[in-house]
Design a protein around this motif. Sequence first.
Motif, short mmCIF file in Angstrom:
data_model
loop_
_atom_site.label_atom_id
_atom_site.label_comp_id
_atom_site.label_asym_id
_atom_site.label_seq_id
_atom_site.Cartn_x
_atom_site.Cartn_y
_atom_site.Cartn_z
N VAL A 1 0.82 -1.28 -0.05
CA VAL A 1 -0.03 -0.11 0.02
C VAL A 1 0.96 1.34 -0.05
CG1 VAL A 1 -1.76 1.17 1.15
CG2 VAL A 1 -1.89 -1.01 1.23
N THR A 2 0.95 2.31 -1.05
CA THR A 2 1.63 3.05 -1.22
C THR A 2 0.95 4.65 -1.24
OG1 THR A 2 2.95 1.56 -2.38
CG2 THR A 2 3.71 3.93 -2.52
N TYR A 3 -0.20 4.65 -2.12
CA TYR A 3 -0.90 5.69 -2.27
C TYR A 3 -2.23 5.61 -1.76
CZ TYR A 3 2.96 6.05 -5.39
OH TYR A 3 4.36 6.09 -5.95
N GLY A 4 -2.79 6.87 -0.98
CA GLY A 4 -4.01 6.67 -0.68
C GLY A 4 -4.82 8.09 -0.68
N VAL A 5 -5.94 8.29 -0.48
CA VAL A 5 -6.82 9.29 -0.64
C VAL A 5 -7.66 9.69 0.74
CG1 VAL A 5 -8.47 10.62 -1.67
CG2 VAL A 5 -7.02 9.47 -3.09
N ILE A 6 -7.61 10.71 1.33
CA ILE A 6 -8.65 11.17 2.14
C ILE A 6 -9.53 12.08 1.69
CG2 ILE A 6 -8.99 12.32 4.63
CD1 ILE A 6 -6.24 11.15 5.31
N LEU A 7 -10.87 11.92 1.81
CA LEU A 7 -11.86 13.03 1.26
C LEU A 7 -12.51 13.65 2.76
CD1 LEU A 7 -13.94 10.60 -1.14
CD2 LEU A 7 -12.03 12.01 -1.70
N ASP A 8 -12.35 14.81 2.65
CA ASP A 8 -12.85 15.61 3.61
C ASP A 8 -14.25 16.07 3.50
OD1 ASP A 8 -12.99 17.27 6.00
OD2 ASP A 8 -11.76 18.92 5.11
N ARG A 9 -15.21 15.34 4.06
CA ARG A 9 -16.90 16.04 3.97
C ARG A 9 -17.06 16.29 2.53
NH1 ARG A 9 -17.85 19.73 9.08
NH2 ARG A 9 -17.47 18.25 10.44
N LYS B 1 9.38 5.33 -3.53
CA LYS B 1 9.17 4.57 -2.39
C LYS B 1 8.33 4.92 -1.22
CE LYS B 1 13.55 5.38 -0.20
NZ LYS B 1 13.23 6.42 0.83
N ASP B 2 8.35 6.41 -1.40
CA ASP B 2 7.40 7.25 -0.34
C ASP B 2 6.08 6.84 -0.31
OD1 ASP B 2 9.87 8.56 0.53
OD2 ASP B 2 9.44 10.42 -0.75
N LYS B 3 5.60 6.78 0.92
CA LYS B 3 3.98 6.53 0.88
C LYS B 3 3.23 7.91 1.00
CE LYS B 3 4.84 4.15 4.47
NZ LYS B 3 4.37 3.07 5.74
N ILE B 4 2.20 8.16 0.26
CA ILE B 4 1.73 9.49 0.22
C ILE B 4 -0.09 9.48 0.26
CG2 ILE B 4 1.40 11.56 -1.27
CD1 ILE B 4 3.88 10.60 -2.78
N VAL B 5 -0.45 10.23 1.11
CA VAL B 5 -1.82 10.43 1.22
C VAL B 5 -2.35 11.82 0.58
CG1 VAL B 5 -3.78 10.40 2.86
CG2 VAL B 5 -1.98 8.93 3.09
N PHE B 6 -3.13 11.91 -0.28
CA PHE B 6 -3.74 13.39 -0.84
C PHE B 6 -4.86 13.54 -0.22
CE2 PHE B 6 -1.07 11.33 -4.33
CZ PHE B 6 -0.17 12.48 -4.41
N VAL B 7 -5.20 14.74 0.30
CA VAL B 7 -6.36 15.19 0.84
C VAL B 7 -7.24 15.99 0.14
CG1 VAL B 7 -7.64 15.89 2.83
CG2 VAL B 7 -5.39 15.03 3.13
#
Length: 258
Positions: A101-109, A199-205
Amino acid sequence: MKKEEFFIYGKHAVFSALKNEDRKIDEVICVEDNSELIKSIQIIINNKNKKTKLKHVNIKTLENKIKRDVKHQGVIAKAHRLDIKNYAHIFDIKKSIKKNVTYGVILDRLTDPNNIGAIYRSAKAFGVNFIVNTSRHSIIENGTILNSACGAFETIQTFVANNISSAIKNFISEGWWVIGLDHEATSNIHTIIKKMEPKDKIVFVFGSEGKGIRRLIKKNCNFIAGIPNVPNTHSINVSNAAAIVFYEIFKMSNTSLN
């Protein structure tokens, strides 16, 4: 219909839901004059050994089931909602379905189901692993989201967070970079992503359609970035912004595209 049940509609959404081992589907309803569609669905049901009923009805009966004008493409499915787990499962490799698991997303409302579904569709296209949604003031799963996602909702892992600010802090403490998207940001997303390593793990909001990311959410992110566009124009739609960001990270992971 029970609270945990709802209708999925559209070929891509229904087919993908039928193939999902975690999705319980009570019945699929097809228009009776499309033998090819009926045959395709029956094959999936048989291959997956699902205890799903398949009904053939006229178009009026099908549309009366959903009681609204939607792009059903001649097929709907009465389904149960997925068991959406807490985002903490992402940090537990033993519990996580995917280890890489490397890339993810957070949905803010976010509240527009078409935008949410489109984000899922782009996430699948560009290799994003998961999406975290807030448990309040948002929509996590409904027929419109699944239809707009064109099947991607069943393959992108979905998690929930009771508190987005706390979730961001936990991601950072677990070694993730958290990048918030904001149209007023002075830094642009391309420049920030260029600083990252594959190799960085990143989350986009991504923030809500009208207000964007909330102030406290911005404060907790590692970076706040915008997408450059023509001066004196409005900010672009959140699902379009997500697609651009996902492609940028996809390019970083696939050096042949640079």
